[in-house]
Design a protein around this motif. Structure first.
Motif, PDB file in Angstrom:
ATOM      1  N   ASP A  75       8.636  -0.920  18.450  1.00 19.50           N
ATOM      2  CA  ASP A  75       8.465   0.468  18.866  1.00 19.50           C
ATOM      3  C   ASP A  75       6.982   0.835  18.954  1.00 19.50           C
ATOM      4  O   ASP A  75       6.513   1.741  18.256  1.00 19.50           O
TER       5      ASP A  75
ATOM      6  N   LYS B  97      13.642   6.623  13.492  1.00 21.70           N
ATOM      7  CA  LYS B  97      13.275   7.714  14.400  1.00 21.70           C
ATOM      8  C   LYS B  97      14.506   8.395  14.986  1.00 21.70           C
ATOM      9  O   LYS B  97      14.420   9.494  15.510  1.00 21.70           O
TER      10      LYS B  97
ATOM     11  N   GLU C   4       2.625  -2.775   7.049  1.00 23.42           N
ATOM     12  CA  GLU C   4       2.739  -3.722   5.939  1.00 23.42           C
ATOM     13  C   GLU C   4       3.985  -4.586   6.126  1.00 23.42           C
ATOM     14  O   GLU C   4       4.834  -4.304   6.964  1.00 23.42           O
TER      15      GLU C   4
ATOM     16  N   ASN D  44       9.459   4.439  10.700  1.00 27.80           N
ATOM     17  CA  ASN D  44       8.750   4.181  11.955  1.00 27.80           C
ATOM     18  C   ASN D  44       9.515   3.354  12.970  1.00 27.80           C
ATOM     19  O   ASN D  44       9.050   3.178  14.093  1.00 27.80           O
ATOM     20  N   CYS D  45      10.664   2.807  12.592  1.00 22.02           N
ATOM     21  CA  CYS D  45      11.384   1.949  13.537  1.00 22.02           C
ATOM     22  C   CYS D  45      12.322   2.810  14.388  1.00 22.02           C
ATOM     23  O   CYS D  45      12.502   4.004  14.155  1.00 22.02           O
ATOM     24  N   PHE D  46      12.919   2.189  15.371  1.00 29.46           N
ATOM     25  CA  PHE D  46      13.853   2.867  16.278  1.00 29.46           C
ATOM     26  C   PHE D  46      14.942   3.599  15.496  1.00 29.46           C
ATOM     27  O   PHE D  46      15.299   4.742  15.801  1.00 29.46           O
TER      28      PHE D  46
ATOM     29  N   CYS E  44      11.676   2.817   6.502  1.00 29.78           N
ATOM     30  CA  CYS E  44      10.249   2.733   6.832  1.00 29.78           C
ATOM     31  C   CYS E  44       9.748   3.977   7.545  1.00 29.78           C
ATOM     32  O   CYS E  44       8.565   4.272   7.541  1.00 29.78           O
TER      33      CYS E  44
ATOM     34  N   GLU F 218       4.696  -1.688  13.188  1.00 30.91           N
ATOM     35  CA  GLU F 218       5.407  -0.407  13.025  1.00 30.91           C
ATOM     36  C   GLU F 218       5.087   0.293  11.705  1.00 30.91           C
ATOM     37  O   GLU F 218       5.055   1.519  11.648  1.00 30.91           O
TER      38      GLU F 218
ATOM     39  N   PRO G  68       0.798  -1.240   0.000  1.00 31.33           N
ATOM     40  CA  PRO G  68       0.000   0.000   0.000  1.00 31.33           C
ATOM     41  C   PRO G  68       0.832   1.292   0.000  1.00 31.33           C
ATOM     42  O   PRO G  68       0.332   2.325  -0.432  1.00 31.33           O
ATOM     43  N   THR G  69       2.083   1.231   0.486  1.00 36.91           N
ATOM     44  CA  THR G  69       2.867   2.476   0.532  1.00 36.91           C
ATOM     45  C   THR G  69       3.816   2.611  -0.664  1.00 36.91           C
ATOM     46  O   THR G  69       4.684   3.473  -0.668  1.00 36.91           O
ATOM     47  N   ASP G  70       3.653   1.749  -1.677  1.00 35.07           N
ATOM     48  CA  ASP G  70       4.525   1.805  -2.858  1.00 35.07           C
ATOM     49  C   ASP G  70       4.139   2.942  -3.799  1.00 35.07           C
ATOM     50  O   ASP G  70       2.972   3.346  -3.852  1.00 35.07           O
TER      51      ASP G  70
ATOM     52  N   ASN H 196      14.180  -4.442   4.951  1.00 38.84           N
ATOM     53  CA  ASN H 196      14.863  -5.521   4.227  1.00 38.84           C
ATOM     54  C   ASN H 196      14.068  -6.826   4.312  1.00 38.84           C
ATOM     55  O   ASN H 196      14.029  -7.459   5.355  1.00 38.84           O
ATOM     56  N   PRO H 197      13.419  -7.244   3.207  1.00 39.34           N
ATOM     57  CA  PRO H 197      12.633  -8.481   3.244  1.00 39.34           C
ATOM     58  C   PRO H 197      13.504  -9.717   3.494  1.00 39.34           C
ATOM     59  O   PRO H 197      13.004 -10.746   3.920  1.00 39.34           O
TER      60      PRO H 197
ATOM     61  N   PHE I 209       7.658   2.357   0.656  1.00 43.06           N
ATOM     62  CA  PHE I 209       7.616   3.438   1.658  1.00 43.06           C
ATOM     63  C   PHE I 209       7.823   4.802   0.971  1.00 43.06           C
ATOM     64  O   PHE I 209       8.665   5.606   1.372  1.00 43.06           O
TER      65      PHE I 209
ATOM     66  N   SER J 247      15.250  -1.129  10.381  1.00 47.30           N
ATOM     67  CA  SER J 247      15.154  -2.556  10.704  1.00 47.30           C
ATOM     68  C   SER J 247      13.936  -3.216  10.082  1.00 47.30           C
ATOM     69  O   SER J 247      13.672  -4.389  10.331  1.00 47.30           O
ATOM     70  N   ASN J 248      13.169  -2.466   9.289  1.00 45.71           N
ATOM     71  CA  ASN J 248      11.966  -3.058   8.687  1.00 45.71           C
ATOM     72  C   ASN J 248      12.025  -3.203   7.174  1.00 45.71           C
ATOM     73  O   ASN J 248      11.193  -3.896   6.600  1.00 45.71           O
TER      74      ASN J 248
END
Lengths: 397, 274
Positions: free
Chosen positions: B118, A97, B252, A92-94, A90, B249, A25-27, A108-109, A147, A105-106
């Motif tokens: 998070d 941010k 998706e 949204n990860c640590f 992404c 987070e 959805p974010t592509d 990489n598939p 993203f 950390s999100n």
């Protein structure tokens, strides 16, 4: 669409492949107007990066026009002109941010692959092997950008592609290399490697207040371009680097050293030949000559900044010298997004025109030849940009 | 690093404790033949065994002698209720109820994994507590239906395109902290799991700690086979948790599946491995 595909060591081909589709959805889908061959693409070309598969689409420095957006894309609209950072994040990860965008950390598939190699994963990258996510690259007519609201930045109309496209990688990469040196008044910075990242590191060090930049290479065109960037140059074929740096710094040694060479270093000393033999016989992965020399030359208490790419294990790494001199090491893939606004501002204010680095402009059909030329450092080749679409909107300044 | 543990045969210590404390319940460690064949199967085994013995006697030849031996073994299996093959595979088809806690420690696979996300414990608990969400990140599950406040019906993918189904019940539910569940008899895969949500240090999100225990369909052999075919339970749970983090987070699961690529040649693949 046409795309530049990796087919093995020193074998890239322009192939016809299906157009990319929205998968998440974010592509967003981008019609690419300008794309580049990066020095780090040569590490793939030379077969140094594992987990490449024949057919993988190369390219991680690209910009273009948004032609389709996923239903969760809110900020970008069809028709927007964007630059796409090579590190996918992404938001949204640590890590995102905390402005450590290249360590997302999100994104990489295939995180498990990097975890096996490095213990933990980092961000996915466009067109840079399956352990970095297996994302199709941007040396193509179109690319899918995950993203899309997070990484990409809109580029104002009127700013030509050639001035903006290097925001995707080499300008922020050179800038972060200089930023990592924590430059203070009076500092002298030595830069190993005057390829595109080295060129931007030289100019960025001055933007950040360096007193003097000294640049080291052995390709005449690159040294000339470094001199145009106000660096004092050392041709490693003619001079002893350590002695010359001592002389140029009044015996102090440079306050910071930047290794813009990475894992395929060349040199004329015993250790460099030793590295070449070991790497050629698959007994080692990375050739460490440049970083060894940089560590040796750095003044006590100085900083070693490494934008050059390393992938595996280093042999004869002089940790004793680094420890003995209390050096600080800063390195890693570029947190592109952290620098985008600032660097776009500097371009618009006329403090830098990144298009100085371009030596070759070609159509995507000529990609195979351009890889050969760039890999051989032939024909004065420093930076190649490719125009993938016949009616692309490349504007000239 | 490795936290998937296969509990082997009880150690000498455990054996002596269990045999002195509760000798009648030491099922798998006892040397006496124990009943592991259900009664209907014993009847079939006994009747066909007897038929084989009779046929063998009639033949009065070497093949006949083989039939007599085979028939004898089947008759013995029926008489004693113990099958050596089932014993070797760790299968007990005579059990009449779900796995007891000690079965998990003697025959089960134990996996524990942790990941930091998070988001607040409340948000994470809320998503996980709705078991219908589990198949979104536990890829071995096809579907989970909620039956009532405590019970749910789970459907998992099994080898060769088949599926395995069972009911589960929640055995511990502490809002925003812990959820624990176990499968209900009769389940083809006896399993139990728990998840805890613990606030991390300041600015570090929530630590999600998961334990997962199951008794594979064919005892430890099933786990070995699963390992051989790349179905590594530790890795599965690790990837489940990573997907949980990605969904919570970012909303998706990042993917590169379905992207364009050029020709993938066989010769190219060999070159690519260099």
């Amino acid at each position: 669409m046409k795309a530049v595909c990796w087919n093995g060591k020193k074998d890239v081909r322009v192939e016809n492949v299906p157009d990319p589709k929205l998968l998440n959805p974010t592509d967003a889908i981008v019609k690419i107007t300008t794309t580049c061959i990066c020095g780090s693409d040569l590490h793939l070309y030379d077969g140094y990066v594992p987990t490449m598969q024949p057919g993988d689409i190369l390219g991680h420095e690209f910009m273009g026009e948004v032609v389709e957006t996923g239903k969760e894309v809110k900020k970008l609209k069809v028709g927007d002109r964007i630059v796409v950072p090579f590190t996918i994040c992404c938001g949204n990860c640590f890590y995102c941010k905390n402005q450590l965008w290249s360590l997302c950390s999100n994104s990489n598939p295939n995180a498990w692959m990097l975890e096996k190699a490095y213990g933990y994963t980092s961000a996915g990258l466009f067109g840079y092997s399956h352990m970095f996510g297996g994302y199709a690259g941007g040396q193509a007519e179109y690319a899918r950008v995950p993203f899309a609201d997070v990484g990409p930045m809109k580029i104002p109309d009127g700013l030509p592609d050639e001035k903006a496209v290097f925001l995707t990688d080499i300008f922020p990469t050179g800038y972060m290399a200089a930023d990592n040196c924590n430059i203070k008044e009076g500092d002298i910075v030595a830069v190993w490697g005057c390829g595109p990242v080295g060129q931007f590191a030289i100019r960025s060090a001055y933007l950040l207040g360096a007193h003097q930049v000294i640049a080291i290479d052995h390709v005449p065109e690159r040294l000339r371009m470094a001199e145009e960037g106000k660096a004092i140059t050392i041709n490693m074929d003619d001079e002893m680097i350590f002695e010359k740096l001592r002389e140029l710094t009044g015996g102090r040694g440079p306050d910071a050293v930047i290794d813009c060479v990475g894992l395929e270093a060349q040199g004329h000393t015993l250790d460099a030949w030793y590295d070449q033999v070991k790497a050629a016989t698959y007994m080692a992965t990375d050739r460490a000559h440049a970083i060894r020399q940089a560590i040796n030359c750095c003044r006590p208490g100085g900083t070693v900044s490494i934008p050059g790419v390393y992938g595996g294990f280093l042999d004869k790494f002089p940790l004793g010298a680094a420890f003995g001199k209390g050096l600080t090491f800063r390195m890693g893939q570029t947190h592109v997004k952290k620098y985008l606004d600032d660097l776009l501002g500097k371009i618009q204010e006329g403090k830098i025109d990144p298009s100085f680095v371009i030596t070759h402009r070609a159509r995507i059909d000529d990609a195979r030849k351009m890889y050969e030329t760039f890999a051989a450092r032939a024909a004065g080749c420093i930076k190649v940009i490719l125009q993938p679409n016949e009616n692309g909107s490349v504007m000239h300044a | 690093m490795v936290s998937a543990t296969v509990y082997g045969q009880p150690t000498a210590d455990q054996k002596s404790t269990s045999s002195s404390d509760q000798p009648s319940q030491a099922r798998s460690s006892t040397r006496e033949p124990y009943i592991n064949v259900p009664s209907n199967e014993r009847w079939v085994s006994g009747l066909s065994g007897a038929a084989l013995v009779l046929a063998g006697l009639k033949m009065r030849s070497i093949p006949g002698a083989v039939l007599i031996l085979a028939g004898g073994a089947m008759t013995r299996r029926a008489w004693t209720g113990h099958c050596n093959v089932y014993g070797a595979l760790g299968i007990n088809r005579a059990q009449g109820e779900g796995a007891a806690p000690e079965d998990y420690s003697s025959k089960g696979i134990h996996v524990s994994q942790a990941i930091t996300i998070d988001k607040s414990p409340e948000e994470l608990y809320r998503y996980w507590r709705d078991f219908q969400n589990l198949p979104r990140f536990m890829f071995y599950l096809d579907d989970v239906q909620i039956l009532d406040d405590k019970r749910s019906h789970w459907k998992a993918k099994a080898p060769a395109g088949m599926s395995v189904e069972w009911d589960a019940e929640i055995i511990n539910d502490q809002p925003n902290e812990t959820i624990a569940w176990r499968s209900l008899y009769p389940a083809s895969v006896d399993s139990a799991g728990s998840v805890r949500f613990v606030a991390g240090p300041p600015g570090r999100g929530t630590e999600v700690r998961v334990t997962f225990d199951y008794i594979p369909p064919a005892g430890k052999a099933g786990w070995v086979i699963a390992k051989l075919f790349g179905k590594d339970p530790e890795m599965e749970v690790r990837e489940d948790l990573r997907r949980f983090k990605q969904i919570m987070e970012t909303g998706e699961i990042p993917t590169a599946q379905g992207q364009p690529h050029g020709r993938r040649g066989v010769i190219g693949s060999i070159m690519a491995s260099n």
